[in-house]
Design a protein around this motif. Structure first.
Motif, PDB file in Angstrom:
ATOM      1  N   THR A  36     100.217 -33.127 -42.764  1.00 47.34           N
ATOM      2  CA  THR A  36     100.753 -32.212 -41.763  1.00 47.34           C
ATOM      3  C   THR A  36      99.933 -30.925 -41.825  1.00 47.34           C
ATOM      4  O   THR A  36      99.057 -30.759 -42.684  1.00 47.34           O
ATOM      5  CB  THR A  36     102.247 -31.921 -42.020  1.00 47.34           C
ATOM      6  OG1 THR A  36     102.784 -31.191 -40.900  1.00 47.34           O
ATOM      7  CG2 THR A  36     102.454 -31.108 -43.291  1.00 47.34           C
ATOM      8  N   LEU A  37     100.256 -30.005 -40.930  1.00 46.68           N
ATOM      9  CA  LEU A  37      99.651 -28.674 -40.941  1.00 46.68           C
ATOM     10  C   LEU A  37     100.723 -27.659 -41.305  1.00 46.68           C
ATOM     11  O   LEU A  37     101.883 -27.773 -40.882  1.00 46.68           O
ATOM     12  CB  LEU A  37      99.059 -28.330 -39.569  1.00 46.68           C
ATOM     13  CG  LEU A  37      97.850 -29.162 -39.118  1.00 46.68           C
ATOM     14  CD1 LEU A  37      97.461 -28.777 -37.680  1.00 46.68           C
ATOM     15  CD2 LEU A  37      96.674 -28.948 -40.061  1.00 46.68           C
ATOM     16  N   VAL A  38     100.339 -26.653 -42.077  1.00 47.86           N
ATOM     17  CA  VAL A  38     101.280 -25.604 -42.458  1.00 47.86           C
ATOM     18  C   VAL A  38     100.628 -24.245 -42.219  1.00 47.86           C
ATOM     19  O   VAL A  38      99.440 -24.049 -42.520  1.00 47.86           O
ATOM     20  CB  VAL A  38     101.707 -25.772 -43.937  1.00 47.86           C
ATOM     21  CG1 VAL A  38     100.521 -25.726 -44.877  1.00 47.86           C
ATOM     22  CG2 VAL A  38     102.742 -24.736 -44.333  1.00 47.86           C
ATOM     23  N   ASN A  39     101.398 -23.319 -41.678  1.00 50.63           N
ATOM     24  CA  ASN A  39     100.902 -21.966 -41.357  1.00 50.63           C
ATOM     25  C   ASN A  39     101.493 -20.985 -42.366  1.00 50.63           C
ATOM     26  O   ASN A  39     102.714 -20.788 -42.425  1.00 50.63           O
ATOM     27  CB  ASN A  39     101.295 -21.587 -39.939  1.00 50.63           C
ATOM     28  CG  ASN A  39     100.599 -20.317 -39.469  1.00 50.63           C
ATOM     29  OD1 ASN A  39      99.674 -19.834 -40.118  1.00 50.63           O
ATOM     30  ND2 ASN A  39     101.052 -19.772 -38.346  1.00 50.63           N
ATOM     31  N   LYS A  84     102.227 -17.003 -53.950  1.00 48.30           N
ATOM     32  CA  LYS A  84     102.781 -18.212 -54.548  1.00 48.30           C
ATOM     33  C   LYS A  84     103.939 -18.705 -53.679  1.00 48.30           C
ATOM     34  O   LYS A  84     104.856 -17.937 -53.353  1.00 48.30           O
ATOM     35  CB  LYS A  84     103.288 -17.920 -55.960  1.00 48.30           C
ATOM     36  CG  LYS A  84     103.843 -19.160 -56.678  1.00 48.30           C
ATOM     37  CD  LYS A  84     104.305 -18.843 -58.096  1.00 48.30           C
ATOM     38  CE  LYS A  84     105.659 -18.128 -58.041  1.00 48.30           C
ATOM     39  NZ  LYS A  84     106.249 -17.989 -59.388  1.00 48.30           N
ATOM     40  N   TYR A  85     103.899 -20.000 -53.327  1.00 50.08           N
ATOM     41  CA  TYR A  85     104.919 -20.588 -52.469  1.00 50.08           C
ATOM     42  C   TYR A  85     105.551 -21.790 -53.161  1.00 50.08           C
ATOM     43  O   TYR A  85     104.918 -22.464 -53.993  1.00 50.08           O
ATOM     44  CB  TYR A  85     104.307 -21.035 -51.137  1.00 50.08           C
ATOM     45  CG  TYR A  85     104.022 -19.892 -50.191  1.00 50.08           C
ATOM     46  CD1 TYR A  85     104.874 -19.618 -49.133  1.00 50.08           C
ATOM     47  CD2 TYR A  85     102.904 -19.097 -50.370  1.00 50.08           C
ATOM     48  CE1 TYR A  85     104.622 -18.559 -48.266  1.00 50.08           C
ATOM     49  CE2 TYR A  85     102.639 -18.041 -49.513  1.00 50.08           C
ATOM     50  CZ  TYR A  85     103.504 -17.778 -48.459  1.00 50.08           C
ATOM     51  OH  TYR A  85     103.258 -16.723 -47.599  1.00 50.08           O
ATOM     52  N   THR A 131     105.291 -25.723 -56.866  1.00 49.08           N
ATOM     53  CA  THR A 131     104.760 -24.394 -56.538  1.00 49.08           C
ATOM     54  C   THR A 131     103.272 -24.506 -56.208  1.00 49.08           C
ATOM     55  O   THR A 131     102.519 -25.200 -56.898  1.00 49.08           O
ATOM     56  CB  THR A 131     104.960 -23.435 -57.722  1.00 49.08           C
ATOM     57  OG1 THR A 131     106.365 -23.318 -57.984  1.00 49.08           O
ATOM     58  CG2 THR A 131     104.405 -22.050 -57.394  1.00 49.08           C
ATOM     59  N   LEU A 132     102.858 -23.798 -55.137  1.00 51.62           N
ATOM     60  CA  LEU A 132     101.470 -23.818 -54.681  1.00 51.62           C
ATOM     61  C   LEU A 132     100.969 -22.396 -54.474  1.00 51.62           C
ATOM     62  O   LEU A 132     101.714 -21.534 -53.978  1.00 51.62           O
ATOM     63  CB  LEU A 132     101.356 -24.585 -53.356  1.00 51.62           C
ATOM     64  CG  LEU A 132     101.764 -26.067 -53.354  1.00 51.62           C
ATOM     65  CD1 LEU A 132     101.883 -26.566 -51.921  1.00 51.62           C
ATOM     66  CD2 LEU A 132     100.764 -26.884 -54.133  1.00 51.62           C
ATOM     67  N   ASP A 133      99.726 -22.152 -54.834  1.00 51.39           N
ATOM     68  CA  ASP A 133      99.064 -20.888 -54.509  1.00 51.39           C
ATOM     69  C   ASP A 133      98.333 -21.074 -53.185  1.00 51.39           C
ATOM     70  O   ASP A 133      97.410 -21.908 -53.092  1.00 51.39           O
ATOM     71  CB  ASP A 133      98.080 -20.500 -55.606  1.00 51.39           C
ATOM     72  CG  ASP A 133      98.792 -20.085 -56.878  1.00 51.39           C
ATOM     73  OD1 ASP A 133      99.810 -19.375 -56.775  1.00 51.39           O
ATOM     74  OD2 ASP A 133      98.337 -20.490 -57.970  1.00 51.39           O
ATOM     75  N   LEU A 134      98.770 -20.315 -52.165  1.00 53.47           N
ATOM     76  CA  LEU A 134      98.236 -20.522 -50.820  1.00 53.47           C
ATOM     77  C   LEU A 134      97.710 -19.217 -50.236  1.00 53.47           C
ATOM     78  O   LEU A 134      98.284 -18.138 -50.450  1.00 53.47           O
ATOM     79  CB  LEU A 134      99.327 -21.091 -49.897  1.00 53.47           C
ATOM     80  CG  LEU A 134      99.871 -22.475 -50.281  1.00 53.47           C
ATOM     81  CD1 LEU A 134     101.062 -22.837 -49.416  1.00 53.47           C
ATOM     82  CD2 LEU A 134      98.783 -23.532 -50.165  1.00 53.47           C
ATOM     83  N   ILE A 187     109.254 -24.639 -46.982  1.00 50.20           N
ATOM     84  CA  ILE A 187     108.318 -23.867 -47.789  1.00 50.20           C
ATOM     85  C   ILE A 187     108.704 -22.396 -47.706  1.00 50.20           C
ATOM     86  O   ILE A 187     109.096 -21.892 -46.640  1.00 50.20           O
ATOM     87  CB  ILE A 187     106.854 -24.096 -47.345  1.00 50.20           C
ATOM     88  CG1 ILE A 187     105.902 -23.548 -48.396  1.00 50.20           C
ATOM     89  CG2 ILE A 187     106.595 -23.523 -45.962  1.00 50.20           C
ATOM     90  CD1 ILE A 187     104.474 -24.031 -48.222  1.00 50.20           C
ATOM     91  N   LYS A 188     108.643 -21.711 -48.845  1.00 53.33           N
ATOM     92  CA  LYS A 188     109.072 -20.313 -48.904  1.00 53.33           C
ATOM     93  C   LYS A 188     108.315 -19.619 -50.032  1.00 53.33           C
ATOM     94  O   LYS A 188     108.046 -20.215 -51.077  1.00 53.33           O
ATOM     95  CB  LYS A 188     110.577 -20.235 -49.160  1.00 53.33           C
ATOM     96  CG  LYS A 188     111.161 -18.837 -49.098  1.00 53.33           C
ATOM     97  CD  LYS A 188     112.687 -18.888 -49.238  1.00 53.33           C
ATOM     98  CE  LYS A 188     113.308 -17.503 -49.127  1.00 53.33           C
ATOM     99  NZ  LYS A 188     114.791 -17.552 -49.230  1.00 53.33           N
TER     100      LYS A 188
END
Length: 978
Positions: A625-628, A634-635, A665-668, A708-709
């Motif tokens: 998928t695509l995420v904006n 950190k998300y 958890t992801l660093d975006l 996602i937050k």
């Protein structure tokens, strides 16, 4: 907790299921139709096959776990062990893996399998489902059933019944055409399997009636029953098998011999199951089916979450076809039972022999019938007992081994001329050979040989050890050390009686084979792989363990003579212990994560869907998928899941996590990104005892709403639980005030109902949430069985059913500003009960929803020749799944069955193909590290190996290893019959 009860606590499972599925259950059998009765019938005392009393000694195996090329080998090994019946499942997702596409060809050719059973002179019991269990993926249900709205399994449900009927339309004609009254092997049919409610002839609802109607309309005419009969590891239990109210024989369709958590034999298996088998024989049982006699392999993606490639089961016949000690134990009981089936299938308990012994450490039981009597002397202790029998001929010595149930024969008619008056020596088998009847007995050195016969005509003998007095014939000697079986012969009328006296070492190596309608006894062989007669010369393929260093002379006993077989020269080839794998090729399988990848023919959806939604049956799937992202940081990504996952951001590995944890958890960085998730699992739940919807049961991959937050993590587990017993009506009054003098500490997963119906309150405190929290979700993975949820004493939710996840959302601002009292009222109606799985809270609240997903199941094509490169050993490839390829050569040596296995040392999780055949999943979950490669799938010379490692670990430590203990040597031995 019913999941725990049925799947994991093996010891508890074995003991409890004896009660649940054993003596207390309906074990009745629906009778055959009028058309089938002459061929298969029964009364309260036993089975009749083709009008003859028949003790059914059945072997459980699954053709689905054996390559077709090896069916004959496994079936012949079973026949050689004295079995006369095979019991099988017809696993639904094996025949209809893809909706509407049925496959009954090749390895799935049920018709060919049943005809092979018939050609070998055996019968079959067919368990048609639609549920199977069997430690098989999803219990045998096709995965596409999960995606049928409103479908509920194993209960009245038009949706489910429609698909069952469609499967039965293809399955049942094969079964009906192979019924014994139509010239086939099928003598019994089982509908359903281990249903919590309906066993034997019980039909608690219209679902069972539907199955019955469907089977009868399809032409089932042999006897049938529901779910099973007397499933247990010790089916005879306390030995009270006679039941005047039961209209049919006593039979166990699942006598659990060893267990699926075991590989190979362990000391004591043979003695343990020997005693449990003889308990059935001694106490009026009319047959049994061992589950399993041969376990086999979970090829492809058929394993459930408790196993991987091997389903060895510790069985009598190993995964690779080798024979374990328990095989010979099973043979002993089988040949005895079939030799005396005229007694065992038409007998009553007889107490008149109770004074045969006075030693109170031994127990006496007896079966009396018109065909004769069998007295069983039972030594339940751990030491051998020598005693004296009080017989009409005086006191006779007898030694009963530890745990042994020793059979004595009285007044048994061998033929029209001769009756066994007494056999105080263990009888191994009685073999009819034209006008010769061979009685094989088992005596150890120093023990008494004591046999007495009565004849109609005047007997005669040339053997001075055979004592004749009028019409009485007696053989009474002390057993000595022997180099070959002792042979005693006498005649009466036109009948010859041969007595072969052996010890246990020789009877283990004694087999009965039928050639051209005549029985032949061969003694001295570890196994007889085949026999033929040409030009009045018998040729036998004698099979022995590859590592065996001793060769025993093999003796042939025909109806006319005994002779030693001559041996051909043996090949002395020594199998190497391993074969190195070199020249590895590699192919990156993470291309599906690339930002520019074209998702042609992927399945689109608003929210991600569980694996299998696209019809793929593999344990692997990709999601994209695509995420904006509004700002760098950190998300936390939250999405429901099952199995293992790896996230990729713009094609690059970002994180690995257990999908069941539901968040990572992801660093975006700020901006739009391609999010790809690779999901894999290690088998689905087998759904033991489960009834209801399957759409949300044990889903794999990622599914449901994805959030996602920024910040997090937001999910935590609730602890500090308490419970107190309650009454059914207490739920209407609300939870009682919490008081530690009334409430006791509770550990999640514990049964508080002692496996009985009951009610209880469960209590904990939800900690105060951070300021600004606007929504809190309570995540329940499984409660057992029904739950009513109270927040601060107020009822907010009710859920019915165990092993089904549900959640409760709290949005009241005032409630969220303080600690919250959480109370759960649990109703338990059967087996264990409580809160099965940890309860978690989710404070993510309002978050960005990620939509517009695409999914593609499967690892890709392992046979694709494109994209391969030479592997550089040591280069990091753990950033996602990779294919690896190598080749190896295996010799095929005349007279040798060499067993090879693949050892995935150093690898992670994945699948292996050899010459295009999927040999299953790794790592193993039982005590074996390597995967069996069926010898029929190997080439003589070069073989190709392909690995799909989901973790991307390099295979440079993996090898092809020899399982020499399972290998066999075959020699051709011959004897003239003149």
């Amino acid at each position: 907790m019913k999941k725990i009860f049925h799947l994991f606590l093996t010891g508890l499972f074995l003991s409890i299921c004896t009660v649940s599925y054993g003596q207390g259950s309906n074990d009745h059998i629906f009778p055959a139709s009028a058309a089938a009765k002459p061929y298969i019938d029964f009364d309260s005392k036993g089975f009749l096959v083709n009008g003859k009393r028949t003790f059914i000694v059945s072997a459980g195996l699954e053709y689905a776990r054996i390559p077709r090329q090896l069916w004959y080998d496994r079936l012949l090994k079973i026949k050689r062990a004295g079995f006369n019946c095979i019991e099988i499942y017809t696993i639904w997702n094996f025949h209809e893996p893809t909706e509407g596409k049925f496959d009954f060809t090749g390895d799935r050719d049920l018709n060919a399998f049943l005809k092979m059973v018939k050609d070998l002179g055996m019968y079959s019991i067919v368990r048609v489902g639609p549920y199977y269990c069997a430690e098989w993926d999803f219990g045998g249900y096709p995965i596409w059933l999960k995606f049928k709205p409103g479908l509920k399994v194993r209960e009245p449900n038009p949706q489910f019944e429609k698909y069952v009927d469609r499967f039965f339309d293809h399955l049942l004609p094969i079964v009906t055409n192979n019924q014994i009254n139509k010239g086939g092997s099928v003598i019994l049919v089982q509908l359903e399997n281990e249903h919590p409610n309906g066993w034997g002839t019980a039909m608690p609802d219209s679902y069972f009636k539907h199955l019955q109607t469907r089977a009868l309309d399809a032409g089932i005419q042999v006897p049938y029953f529901f779910s099973g009969l007397h499933h247990a590891s010790d089916p005879a239990g306390d030995g009270k098998l006679d039941d005047a109210k039961r209209p049919n024989p006593w039979f166990s369709t699942e006598f659990w011999s060893v267990w699926y958590s075991q590989y190979s034999a362990k000391p004591g298996d043979d003695d343990l199951y020997n005693r449990r088998t003889w308990k059935i024989i001694a106490h009026g049982g009319n047959g049994y089916n061992y589950y399993m006699v041969h376990g086999g392999s979970n090829f492809g993606y058929t394993n459930n979450d408790e196993d991987a490639a091997s389903y060895d089961y510790g069985a009598a016949i190993g995964q690779a076809g080798d024979l374990r000690p328990i095989y010979y134990t099973f043979k002993r009981a089988a040949l005895f039972s079939r030799s005396f089936q005229d007694v065992l299938e038409n007998s009553v308990a007889d107490s008149s022999y109770s004074k045969l012994i006075t030693d109170t450490a031994l127990k006496v039981t007896a079966r009396k019938s018109p065909a004769g009597d069998i007295v069983f002397i039972d030594n339940p202790g751990k030491k051998a007992i020598s005693t004296l029998l009080n017989t009409a001929g005086g006191k006779k010595p007898l030694t009963v081994l530890p745990g042994e149930i020793y059979p004595l024969i009285h007044n048994f008619k061998l033929n029209d001329e001769v009756t066994i008056d007494r056999a105080l020596t263990r009888v191994f088998a009685v073999v009819k050979q034209a006008n010769t009847t061979t009685v094989i007995v088992d005596v150890e050195k120093g023990q008494a040989i004591d046999l007495g016969f009565k004849t109609k005509s005047t007997p005669s003998t040339a053997n001075p050890a055979v004592k004749i007095s009028g019409s009485s014939v007696n053989i009474t000697e002390v057993m000595t050390a022997i180099q070959k079986p002792l042979e005693y012969l006498f005649k009466a009328g036109n009948q010859t009686i041969r007595v072969l006296v052996m010890n246990r070492q020789w009877t283990d190596k004694t087999f009965i084979t039928e050639v051209n309608g005549l029985n032949y006894v061969l003694s001295g062989a570890g196994y007889i792989a085949g026999t033929t007669i040409k030009n009045n010369q018998l040729s036998a393929q004698i099979e022995s363990p590859l590592l065996s260093t001793t060769n025993t002379a093999v003796w042939l006993y025909s109806d006319k003579k005994s002779t030693q077989l001559t041996t051909s020269e043996q090949n002395t080839f020594n199998q190497p212990s391993s074969i190195a794998l070199n020249n590895w090729m590699i192919k990156d399988a993470t291309g599906f994560a690339a930002a520019n990848y074209k998702t042609v023919n992927w399945l689109p959806s608003v929210n991600p869907l569980p694996m299998g939604a696209d019809g793929d049956i593999s344990p692997d799937a990709w999601y994209r998928t695509l995420v904006n992202i509004p700002e760098t940081g950190k998300y936390t990504l939250q999405v429901n899941g099952g199995g293992r996952g790896q996230a990729f951001i713009d094609g690059k590995p970002a994180a690995k996590w257990k999908l069941n944890n539901a968040e990572l958890t992801l660093d975006l960085k700020k901006g739009k990104h391609t999010l790809a998730i690779f999901a894999a699992h290690d088998g689905r739940d087998k759904l033991a005892a489960y009834i209801g919807p399957v759409d949300e049961v044990d889903s794999k991959g990622v599914f449901g709403k994805a959030l996602i937050k920024k910040g997090g993590p937001f999910i935590s587990e609730l602890g500090n639980w308490y419970y107190t017993p309650a009454q059914k009506g207490d739920v209407s009054q609300g939870p009682p005030a919490f008081d530690t003098t009334r409430f006791k500490k509770y550990k999640i997963g514990t049964d508080v109902f002692n496996t009985k119906e009951g009610y209880a309150w469960f209590h904990t405190i939800i900690p105060q949430q951070p300021a600004g929290t606007s929504k809190l979700a309570l995540l329940f993975k499984s409660v057992d069985e029904n739950a009513t949820v109270f927040i601060n004493g107020k009822k907010v939710f009710h859920h019915n059913g165990w092993n089904q996840p549900f959640q409760v959302e709290l949005t009241d601002a005032a409630t969220l500003k303080a600690p919250i009292a959480l109370s759960v009222f649990i109703e338990n109606y059967s087996n264990e009960g409580g809160i099965d799985q940890p309860v978690k809270i989710n404070a993510i609240g309002d978050a960005q929803v990620i939509t517009n997903w695409q999914m593609k199941g499967g690892p890709g094509n392992p046979a694709d020749k494109n994209g391969w490169q030479k592997m550089i050993v040591g280069k990091d490839t753990t950033g996602g799944p990779h294919f690896y390829r190598s080749s190896f050569s295996t010799p095929q040596v005349k007279g040798k069955t060499l067993i090879w296995r693949f050892d995935p040392k150093g690898l992670g999780h994945g699948t292996v193909w050899v010459n295009g055949h999927n040999i299953g999943r790794y790592p193993e979950k039982i005590p074996v590290s390597s995967l069996y490669i069926p010898e029929c799938w190997l080439n003589n010379g070069l073989n190709q190996l392909v690995i799909y490692d989901e973790d991307g670990r390099q295979p440079n430590q993996s090898t092809i290893v020899a399982e020499q203990v399972a290998g066999r040597t075959i020699t051709l031995q011959k004897a003239d019959l003149n």
